[in-house]
Design an enzyme around this catalytic site. Structure first.
Site, short mmCIF file in Angstrom:
data_model
loop_
_atom_site.label_atom_id
_atom_site.label_comp_id
_atom_site.label_asym_id
_atom_site.label_seq_id
_atom_site.Cartn_x
_atom_site.Cartn_y
_atom_site.Cartn_z
N ARG A 1 -2.76 -4.09 -19.66
CA ARG A 1 -2.46 -3.29 -18.19
C ARG A 1 -3.30 -3.95 -17.29
NH1 ARG A 1 -0.94 2.94 -17.42
NH2 ARG A 1 -0.79 2.66 -15.45
N LYS B 1 -1.08 6.82 -14.13
CA LYS B 1 -2.36 6.91 -13.44
C LYS B 1 -2.22 7.76 -12.52
CE LYS B 1 -4.70 2.20 -14.22
NZ LYS B 1 -5.28 1.10 -13.37
N GLU C 1 3.08 -4.90 -3.59
CA GLU C 1 3.08 -4.78 -5.23
C GLU C 1 4.14 -5.45 -6.02
OE1 GLU C 1 0.61 -3.07 -6.43
OE2 GLU C 1 0.11 -1.31 -5.22
N GLU D 1 -4.95 0.92 -20.23
CA GLU D 1 -5.73 -0.39 -19.64
C GLU D 1 -6.76 -0.63 -20.76
OE1 GLU D 1 -6.25 0.14 -15.43
OE2 GLU D 1 -7.74 -1.37 -15.29
N LYS E 1 6.64 -2.93 -14.57
CA LYS E 1 5.61 -1.82 -14.68
C LYS E 1 5.82 -1.17 -16.25
CE LYS E 1 2.47 1.08 -13.27
NZ LYS E 1 1.68 1.60 -12.33
N ASN F 1 -3.94 -4.73 -11.92
CA ASN F 1 -4.81 -4.45 -11.08
C ASN F 1 -5.15 -5.85 -10.09
OD1 ASN F 1 -7.68 -3.03 -10.52
ND2 ASN F 1 -6.08 -1.71 -10.96
N ARG G 1 -5.66 22.40 -18.45
CA ARG G 1 -5.94 21.61 -19.46
C ARG G 1 -4.81 20.46 -19.72
NH1 ARG G 1 -8.83 25.16 -22.78
NH2 ARG G 1 -10.91 25.13 -21.88
N HIS H 1 -6.24 -5.72 -6.52
CA HIS H 1 -6.78 -4.59 -6.27
C HIS H 1 -8.54 -4.36 -5.98
CE1 HIS H 1 -2.67 -3.52 -7.04
NE2 HIS H 1 -2.92 -2.17 -6.71
N HIS I 1 -2.60 0.94 1.28
CA HIS I 1 -2.99 0.50 0.06
C HIS I 1 -2.31 -0.98 -0.16
CE1 HIS I 1 -3.68 0.25 -4.16
NE2 HIS I 1 -2.46 0.13 -4.49
N1 LIG Z 1 -0.94 5.55 -9.84
C1 LIG Z 1 -0.60 4.32 -9.77
O1 LIG Z 1 -0.30 3.55 -10.68
C2 LIG Z 1 -0.45 3.79 -8.34
C3 LIG Z 1 0.24 2.53 -8.06
C4 LIG Z 1 0.22 2.17 -6.75
C5 LIG Z 1 -0.30 2.97 -5.72
N2 LIG Z 1 -0.85 3.93 -5.93
C6 LIG Z 1 -1.23 4.84 -4.85
O2 LIG Z 1 -0.36 4.99 -4.18
C7 LIG Z 1 -0.70 5.27 -2.85
C8 LIG Z 1 0.15 4.48 -2.08
O3 LIG Z 1 1.29 5.05 -1.63
P1 LIG Z 1 2.25 5.00 -0.73
O4 LIG Z 1 2.23 3.67 -0.20
O5 LIG Z 1 3.68 5.60 -1.04
O6 LIG Z 1 1.84 5.77 0.46
P2 LIG Z 1 1.92 7.52 1.01
O7 LIG Z 1 2.12 8.14 -0.32
O8 LIG Z 1 0.78 7.65 1.83
O9 LIG Z 1 3.16 7.15 1.78
C9 LIG Z 1 3.38 6.35 2.70
C10 LIG Z 1 3.67 7.04 3.93
O10 LIG Z 1 5.10 7.10 3.92
C11 LIG Z 1 5.69 8.37 4.00
N3 LIG Z 1 6.80 8.52 3.21
C12 LIG Z 1 7.18 8.42 2.02
N4 LIG Z 1 8.28 8.38 1.71
C13 LIG Z 1 8.99 8.51 2.76
C14 LIG Z 1 10.29 8.70 3.05
N5 LIG Z 1 11.31 8.52 1.95
N6 LIG Z 1 10.92 8.70 4.37
C15 LIG Z 1 9.97 8.77 5.40
N7 LIG Z 1 8.78 8.85 5.12
C16 LIG Z 1 8.00 8.58 3.82
C17 LIG Z 1 4.48 9.33 3.56
O11 LIG Z 1 4.79 10.34 4.25
C18 LIG Z 1 3.17 8.32 4.05
O12 LIG Z 1 3.24 9.02 5.63
C19 LIG Z 1 -2.36 4.81 -2.62
O13 LIG Z 1 -3.04 6.25 -2.82
C20 LIG Z 1 -2.59 4.11 -3.91
O14 LIG Z 1 -3.65 4.23 -4.61
C21 LIG Z 1 -0.82 4.37 -7.27
O1 LIG Z 2 -0.78 0.92 -12.99
C1 LIG Z 2 -1.89 0.20 -13.10
O2 LIG Z 2 -2.50 -0.06 -14.04
C2 LIG Z 2 -2.26 -0.33 -11.68
O3 LIG Z 2 -3.46 -0.80 -11.74
C3 LIG Z 2 -1.39 -0.22 -10.40
C4 LIG Z 2 -1.99 -0.34 -9.31
O4 LIG Z 2 -1.13 -0.94 -8.48
C5 LIG Z 2 -2.39 0.94 -8.79
O5 LIG Z 2 -2.84 0.98 -7.31
C6 LIG Z 2 -3.74 1.54 -9.73
O6 LIG Z 2 -3.62 3.02 -8.97
C7 LIG Z 2 -4.71 1.26 -9.34
O7 LIG Z 2 -5.47 1.69 -10.34
P1 LIG Z 2 -7.20 1.63 -10.50
O8 LIG Z 2 -7.52 1.83 -11.80
O9 LIG Z 2 -7.74 0.38 -10.08
O10 LIG Z 2 -7.57 2.71 -9.74
ZN LIG Z 3 -1.45 -0.56 -6.28
#
Ligand SMILES: NC(=O)c1ccc[n+]([C@@H]2O[C@H](COP(=O)([O-])OP(=O)(O)OC[C@H]3O[C@@H](n4cnc5c(N)ncnc54)[C@H](O)[C@@H]3O)[C@@H](O)[C@H]2O)c1
Ligand SMILES: O=C(O)C(=O)C[C@@H](O)[C@H](O)[C@H](O)COP(=O)(O)O
Ligand SMILES: [Zn+2]
Length: 364
Positions: free
Chosen positions: A244, A144, A186, A240, A230, A248, A122, A251, A268
Site C-alpha cells: 500500500r 485512511k 492522483e 500499509e 486503489k 504514497n 470508539r 506524497h 493536495h
Molecule cells: N484518505 C485518503 O486516502 C486520501 C487520498 C487522497 C487525498 N486525501 C486527502 O483529500 C484532501 C484533498 O481532497 P480534495 O482534492 O477533494 O479537496 P477538498 O475536499 O478541499 O475539495 C476541493 C474543493 O472542491 C470543492 N468541491 C468538492 N466537490 C465539489 C463539487 N462537486 N462541486 C463544487 N465544488 C466541489 C470543495 O468544496 C473544495 O473547495 C486532502 O486533505 C488529502 O490529504 C485523502
Molecule cells: O491510500 C493511501 O494509502 C494513500 O497513500 C493515498 C494518498 O493519495 C493519500 O493522500 C493519503 O491520505 C496519504 O496518506 P498518508 O499516510 O501519507 O497521510
Molecule cells: Zn493523495
C-alpha cells in the site's frame, strides 16, 4: 455510467458503487446495510448548498432520521477543531453506536468525517459520498482518515473503512477546473505505479487540463480504472504494512510542500504533482528508472496543467526538515516511493540528503 468495484477485506469488505444520478439513491443503497436509523450528514457549506437537499431527501425517504453538520470549506480547516464540531453535532443529535456518519464532499470532508466516525463512541459506521474527482478516485476508498497538524499533513488519524462508497459522477459538473486538475495528479500516479495502460491512455488524450476537454468515455474509464487500482492495492494491504505504501508516490515531498505553504497556496493534488516530479528525478539519479520515462511523466503532468516546479521562495532546508515528519520514516531515515518502470514502484531507503537537495534545487 454504472459499475460496482469491491474492496475485498473479508468481513470488512464493501462496495464502491459508481452510478450517474446515484445521489438520489443514497438512502436506498444504505437501506440494506444495517446502518441504524440515525444519520449525521457531514459536508461543507458550498457542497451542501449544491447537493445537501437531494442527499437528505433520499435518506429520509428510505426511513433514516437525518441531522447535519456543515463545516467551512478548505484544507486549512482539516483540523481537530473541525472534528470537535462533528463530535458536538454527534452529541447534540444523540448518535448511537449503530448510527452512521455520511461524508458528502471532497477529500477534506471525507477524511475528517471518517476520523470522527472512527473515534466517536470508539467507532461508528461511515459512508463516503465523494463529490470531488480526487475523492472519488482516491480519498473515499481505503479507510485512511485523519486531520493535519499545523506542522505536518495527516499526522493524526486512524484506519476506518467505510461501509459503502457511493460515487455519482454527475456532481462533477459543478467541480471547479482547478480541482479537476488536482485530481489528475492522483490519476497519473496510478498510471505510473500500477496501471501502464491508464498511463498510455492519458498520454493519448490531447487536453487533460479541464473536464470539458476530456471525452465522456475517457472520463468514465479514468474513474473506474483509478477506483479499481486503489481497491486492488488496499485489498492486498489494508494498513500499509507493505504494497500500500506505493499509493504514497509523490506524497513525501508533496505533503511537505502543502504544510510549509500553510495548506493554502498549494492544494493536495498540486503538492503530489510536485512530489512526483521530484521522486521521479531521484529515481533517475539512483539509476532505478530511465530518463525517458521521467520525461513522459513530466509531459503528462504539464499537459494536465499541474505544477512541476516548487513554488517560488521555498526553502529547500525547510523541506528537508519537514520530510522527517513523513509517516514512512523508519529508524530516522526518510523512505521514498520511487518508480521502477511504468506500472511499477517500490519503496527505497537509499536516497541521501545531498541528492534530495540537488533535485529540489533544480526544481526551484
Ligand atoms: N484518505 C485518503 O486516502 C486520501 C487520498 C487522497 C487525498 N486525501 C486527502 O483529500 C484532501 C484533498 O481532497 P480534495 O482534492 O477533494 O479537496 P477538498 O475536499 O478541499 O475539495 C476541493 C474543493 O472542491 C470543492 N468541491 C468538492 N466537490 C465539489 C463539487 N462537486 N462541486 C463544487 N465544488 C466541489 C470543495 O468544496 C473544495 O473547495 C486532502 O486533505 C488529502 O490529504 C485523502
Ligand atoms: O491510500 C493511501 O494509502 C494513500 O497513500 C493515498 C494518498 O493519495 C493519500 O493522500 C493519503 O491520505 C496519504 O496518506 P498518508 O499516510 O501519507 O497521510
Ligand atoms: Zn493523495
Amino acid at each position: 455510467m454504472q459499475s460496482v468495484i469491491k474492496v475485498d477485506l473479508g468481513p470488512q469488505s464493501y462496495n464502491v458503487c459508481v452510478r450517474s444520478g446515484g445521489l438520489d439513491e443514497l438512502g436506498s443503497l444504505m437501506g440494506g446495510l444495517n446502518l441504524g436509523k440515525k444519520v449525521l450528514l457531514v459536508s461543507n457549506q458550498s457542497i451542501f448548498r449544491h447537493y445537501g437537499e437531494r442527499a437528505t431527501a433520499g435518506l429520509e425517504s428510505a426511513g433514516f432520521q437525518v441531522d447535519n453538520c456543515i463545516l467551512p470549506p478548505g484544507e486549512q480547516y482539516k483540523t481537530l477543531n473541525s472534528v470537535q464540531k462533528i463530535y458536538g453535532a454527534a452529541l447534540e443529535n444523540r448518535l448511537e453506536r449503530s448510527s452512521t456518519m455520511v461524508a458528502l464532499g471532497g477529500g477534506v470532508v471525507g477524511d475528517m468525517t471518517g476520523f470522527a466516525a472512527a473515534t466517536w463512541l470508539r467507532g461508528i459506521n461511515v459512508v463516503q459520498v465523494p463529490t470531488s474527482l480526487l475523492a472519488m478516485v482516491d480519498a473515499a476508498i481505503g479507510g485512511k482518515t485523519g486531520v493535519n497538524h499545523p506542522l505536518g499533513k495527516n499526522l493524526i488519524g486512524a484506519f476506518h473503512q467505510p461501509r459503502l462508497v457511493l460515487i455519482d459522477p454527475d456532481v462533477l459538473k459543478t467541480l471547479p477546473a482547478r480541482e479537476f486538475r488536482s485530481a489528475m495528479a492522483e490519476v497519473i500516479k496510478y498510471g505510473v505505479i500500477w496501471d501502464v495502460e491508464l498511463f498510455e491512455k492519458l498520454e493519448s488524450c490531447k487536453r487533460l487540463d479541464q473536464m470539458r476537454y476530456v471525452k465522456a468515455d475517457l472520463l468514465a474509464e479514468i474513474l473506474s480504472r483509478s477506483c479499481q487500482a486503489k481497491a486492488d492495492v488496499v485489498s492486498k494491504d489494508e494498513k500499509e504494512s507493505g504494497v500500500r505504501a506505493i499509493l504514497n508516490y509523490g506524497h513525501t515531498i508533496g505533503h511537505a510542500v502543502e504544510s510549509l505553504t500553510g495548506y493554502k497556496l498549494v492544494n493536495h493534488g498540486e503538492g503530489v504533482a510536485i512530489g512526483m516530479v521530484a521522486s521521479s528525478r531521484l529515481a533517475v539519479e539512483l539509476g532505478m528508472w530511465d530518463a525517458e520515462c521521467d520525461g513522459r511523466q513530466l509531459d503528462l503532468l504539464a499537459k494536465a496543467g499541474l505544477p512541476t516546479k516548487l513554488p517560488a521562495g521555498m526553502d529547500v532546508e525547510e523541506i528537508l526538515k519537514s520530510l522527517q515528519l513523513d509517516k514512512k520514516v523508519q529508524d530516522g531515515k526518510v523512505r521514498f516511493v520511487l518508480p521502477v518502470r511504468l506500472g511499477e514502484a517500490a519503496v527505497s531507503n537509499r536516497v541521501d540528503g545531498d541528492v534530495i537537495i540537488q533535485v529540489l534545487k533544480e526544481m526551484l
